[in-house]
Scaffold this active site. Structure first.
Site, mmCIF file in Angstrom:
data_model
loop_
_atom_site.group_PDB
_atom_site.id
_atom_site.type_symbol
_atom_site.label_atom_id
_atom_site.label_comp_id
_atom_site.label_asym_id
_atom_site.label_seq_id
_atom_site.Cartn_x
_atom_site.Cartn_y
_atom_site.Cartn_z
ATOM 1 N N LYS A 227 2.551 -9.957 11.762
ATOM 2 C CA LYS A 227 1.382 -9.172 12.172
ATOM 3 C C LYS A 227 0.621 -9.886 13.295
ATOM 4 O O LYS A 227 0.169 -9.268 14.256
ATOM 5 C CB LYS A 227 0.456 -8.930 10.975
ATOM 6 C CG LYS A 227 0.972 -7.899 9.980
ATOM 7 C CD LYS A 227 -0.012 -7.658 8.839
ATOM 8 C CE LYS A 227 0.531 -6.645 7.847
ATOM 9 N NZ LYS A 227 -0.303 -6.385 6.697
ATOM 10 N N HIS B 187 28.509 5.474 -6.706
ATOM 11 C CA HIS B 187 29.342 6.110 -5.688
ATOM 12 C C HIS B 187 29.527 5.227 -4.465
ATOM 13 O O HIS B 187 30.072 5.673 -3.456
ATOM 14 C CB HIS B 187 28.734 7.462 -5.289
ATOM 15 C CG HIS B 187 28.688 8.430 -6.436
ATOM 16 N ND1 HIS B 187 29.760 9.216 -6.810
ATOM 17 C CD2 HIS B 187 27.710 8.691 -7.339
ATOM 18 C CE1 HIS B 187 29.434 9.943 -7.869
ATOM 19 N NE2 HIS B 187 28.191 9.640 -8.215
ATOM 20 N N GLU C 263 7.948 -10.786 -2.442
ATOM 21 C CA GLU C 263 6.634 -11.298 -2.044
ATOM 22 C C GLU C 263 6.073 -12.339 -3.012
ATOM 23 O O GLU C 263 5.498 -13.330 -2.585
ATOM 24 C CB GLU C 263 5.641 -10.139 -1.901
ATOM 25 C CG GLU C 263 5.982 -9.230 -0.733
ATOM 26 C CD GLU C 263 4.893 -8.217 -0.443
ATOM 27 O OE1 GLU C 263 3.741 -8.612 -0.225
ATOM 28 O OE2 GLU C 263 5.185 -7.007 -0.453
ATOM 29 N N SER D 116 0.819 -1.218 0.000
ATOM 30 C CA SER D 116 0.000 0.000 0.000
ATOM 31 C C SER D 116 0.847 1.260 0.000
ATOM 32 O O SER D 116 0.338 2.348 -0.249
ATOM 33 C CB SER D 116 -0.927 0.024 1.223
ATOM 34 O OG SER D 116 -1.890 -0.986 1.117
ATOM 35 N N THR E 110 -3.574 -1.507 9.047
ATOM 36 C CA THR E 110 -2.127 -1.493 9.267
ATOM 37 C C THR E 110 -1.758 -0.485 10.345
ATOM 38 O O THR E 110 -2.046 0.715 10.231
ATOM 39 C CB THR E 110 -1.407 -1.208 7.934
ATOM 40 O OG1 THR E 110 -1.751 -2.266 7.055
ATOM 41 C CG2 THR E 110 0.092 -1.159 8.097
HETATM 42 O O1 PA5 Z 1 1.935 -7.056 0.334
HETATM 43 C C1 PA5 Z 1 1.531 -7.104 1.490
HETATM 44 O O2 PA5 Z 1 0.677 -7.913 1.874
HETATM 45 C C2 PA5 Z 1 2.085 -6.133 2.494
HETATM 46 O O3 PA5 Z 1 3.185 -5.450 1.994
HETATM 47 C C3 PA5 Z 1 0.994 -5.170 2.944
HETATM 48 O O4 PA5 Z 1 0.637 -4.328 1.875
HETATM 49 C C4 PA5 Z 1 1.457 -4.360 4.142
HETATM 50 O O5 PA5 Z 1 1.727 -5.226 5.202
HETATM 51 C C5 PA5 Z 1 0.464 -3.311 4.579
HETATM 52 O O6 PA5 Z 1 -0.823 -3.830 4.671
HETATM 53 P P1 PA5 Z 1 -2.019 -3.002 3.994
HETATM 54 O O7 PA5 Z 1 -1.677 -2.978 2.531
HETATM 55 O O8 PA5 Z 1 -3.240 -3.784 4.254
HETATM 56 O O9 PA5 Z 1 -1.993 -1.673 4.628
#
Ligand code: PA5
Length: 446
Positions: free
Chosen positions: A440, A347, A331, A152, A198
């Site tokens: 989380k 650099h 991911e 996000s 989040t």
């Molecule tokens: O790809 C993911 O699942 C994470 O990077 C989430 O985007 C991140 O943990 C933040 O969560 P959210 O996108 O629900 O705010």
């Protein structure tokens, strides 16, 4: 004869052996067809061998068709010119794993590849609905502040790359629970969280609101949407149920659309019209249904598999795309990856390439503009020559389009596909992010 046929397949399809930079290849060094299911089995997902190699009796082709087998249009099956019907059983026709829908059905269980295919559609949808959004006034804004983490937050990085060359006020991306001290009534805040749950984004949003900042919330719901309702802020409501990183058009484009309306950036509307066409063409070229032989994203994934990708943007205007590639490798492909930006990397990071043992494990991807200034191009070329000599491979991906929006989005889309293909070649499902969820969970329980 079997050996000869195997070698023909190797020569013909090129994916049975490795490739050095500049030569065609689809799969990594040392791959053999029989290894693919084993690798996948090693990742806990055994595939029946027939997913990849179909041993079938082929009827002899009539002469004109047989002559055409070598053409690009029908390269699926190796068909030796002179064989007896009895020898047909030894032919090993091969479908590239990334061309086989069965591979996706088994490995990409939640359909990440199809979500990437939907990227232009999502972009169009949100562009249109964001146009109707009621927004706070931002005429006297002295900063644009984007709050968001992970998938996000990357929309904020893209916004910064997009606007920095022309926008009259700075864009600041906050990936923390605290906003900088300058944030106040003259900062226009975008709070982005797909889930709306989040921790960092919620805390930063409250802090910005307490400081008097006008804000727009982009979320599929959760606590963030509730807080926005209490504070009276407009919400761009996203459809729930997507992995946040697959929703990047939803998270990024409303900000572009909003700023176009709030300021004097009229040209961005035209840019979207161009970006739309660029993205649609890319889907045809590098999407799952474009065959590996002529699909540069599938071929690049093949060169990256088994190595550590290093994604370097040729200039800071493409930095967000390089970072997005790195995060998608993390991911989707479940691998570590490096990223950096020219000219800064020349650099410092280039000196690290002196460790040749490490460098030999790294596959470089350079993200470049189609029309770089000569000074930029010279620096990239010099760095290739001086620093990347020991790399497994060095590939270049050029952004598409004329506008900055099209260029950034084309690189993001291309990289998203590469990351999904790399996941498949590594035998992993692109969608789950178990470790993010576990962290989380633990923090919520503590
Ligand atoms: O790809 C993911 O699942 C994470 O990077 C989430 O985007 C991140 O943990 C933040 O969560 P959210 O996108 O629900 O705010």
């Amino acid at each position: 004869l079997a050996l000869e046929l195997f070698q023909r397949g190797r020569r013909r399809f090129g994916f049975l052996q490795g490739e050095r930079a500049g030569q065609p290849l689809d799969l990594p060094q040392d791959f053999s067809p029989s290894e693919i299911p084993q690798r996948i089995a090693g990742a806990g997902k055994a595939l029946p061998p027939r997913c990849f190699h179909r041993h079938e009796q082929l009827p002899p082709l009539p002469r004109p068709q047989r002559d055409g087998v070598g053409a690009d249009v029908a390269p699926q099956f190796e068909q030796p010119a002179q064989i007896s019907p009895a020898q047909h059983g030894l032919i090993i026709p091969v479908v590239h794993p990334l061309d086989d829908p069965e591979t996706y059905r088994i490995l990409d269980r939640s359909g990440m590849a199809q979500l990437v295919v939907r990227f232009p559609e999502m972009a169009e949808e949100i562009w249109q609905s964001a146009m109707r959004l009621k927004l706070p006034s931002a005429d006297d804004a002295t900063a644009i502040v984007v709050l968001g983490m992970g998938g996000s937050g990357v929309g904020g990085d893209l916004l910064l790359s997009l606007l920095a060359p022309t926008f009259p006020v700075p864009v600041i991306v906050v990936k923390d629970r605290r906003v900088p001290a300058f944030v106040g009534p003259q900062s226009l805040v975008f709070a982005c969280s797909f889930s709306g749950e989040t921790e960092e984004t919620l805390a930063a949003y409250e802090m910005a609101k307490d400081a008097g900042a006008p804000a727009v919330v982009i979320s599929s719901g959760g606590a963030l949407a509730s807080l926005a309702a209490q504070r009276g802020d407009p919400v761009v409501a996203l459809p729930p149920g997507l992995p946040p990183r697959a929703a990047v058009p939803y998270l990024f484009l409303p900000m572009v659309s909003a700023l176009r309306r709030l300021t004097h950036m009229g040209e961005l509307s035209g840019e979207w019209a161009e970006a739309r066409g660029v993205l649609a063409a890319l889907i045809e070229e590098v999407g799952p249904s474009a065959r590996a032989e002529r699909n540069p994203a599938k071929r690049l994934a093949g060169r990256l598999a088994g190595h550590l990708p290093a994604v370097y943007a040729s200039s800071p205007t493409l930095a967000a795309a390089a970072y997005r590639w790195k995060c998608q490798f993390n991911e989707n492909s479940k691998t570590l990856a490096l990223w950096n930006t020219f000219p800064e990397l020349t650099h410092n990071e280039t000196v690290g390439w002196e460790d040749e043992a490490l460098a030999r494990q790294i596959a470089v991807v350079l993200l470049r503009e189609p029309d770089e200034e000569p000074a930029v191009a010279r620096r990239v070329i010099a760095t290739r020559e001086v620093a990347f000599g020991a790399a497994v491979s060095v590939d270049e991906v050029r952004a598409r389009g004329n506008s900055r929006l099209a260029r950034l989005l084309s690189l993001v889309l291309f990289g998203d596909f590469v990351s999904v293909y790399l996941a498949i070649l590594r035998g992993v499902d692109p969608t789950p992010v178990a470790r993010i969820e576990e962290i989380k969970r633990r923090l919520a329980a503590s």
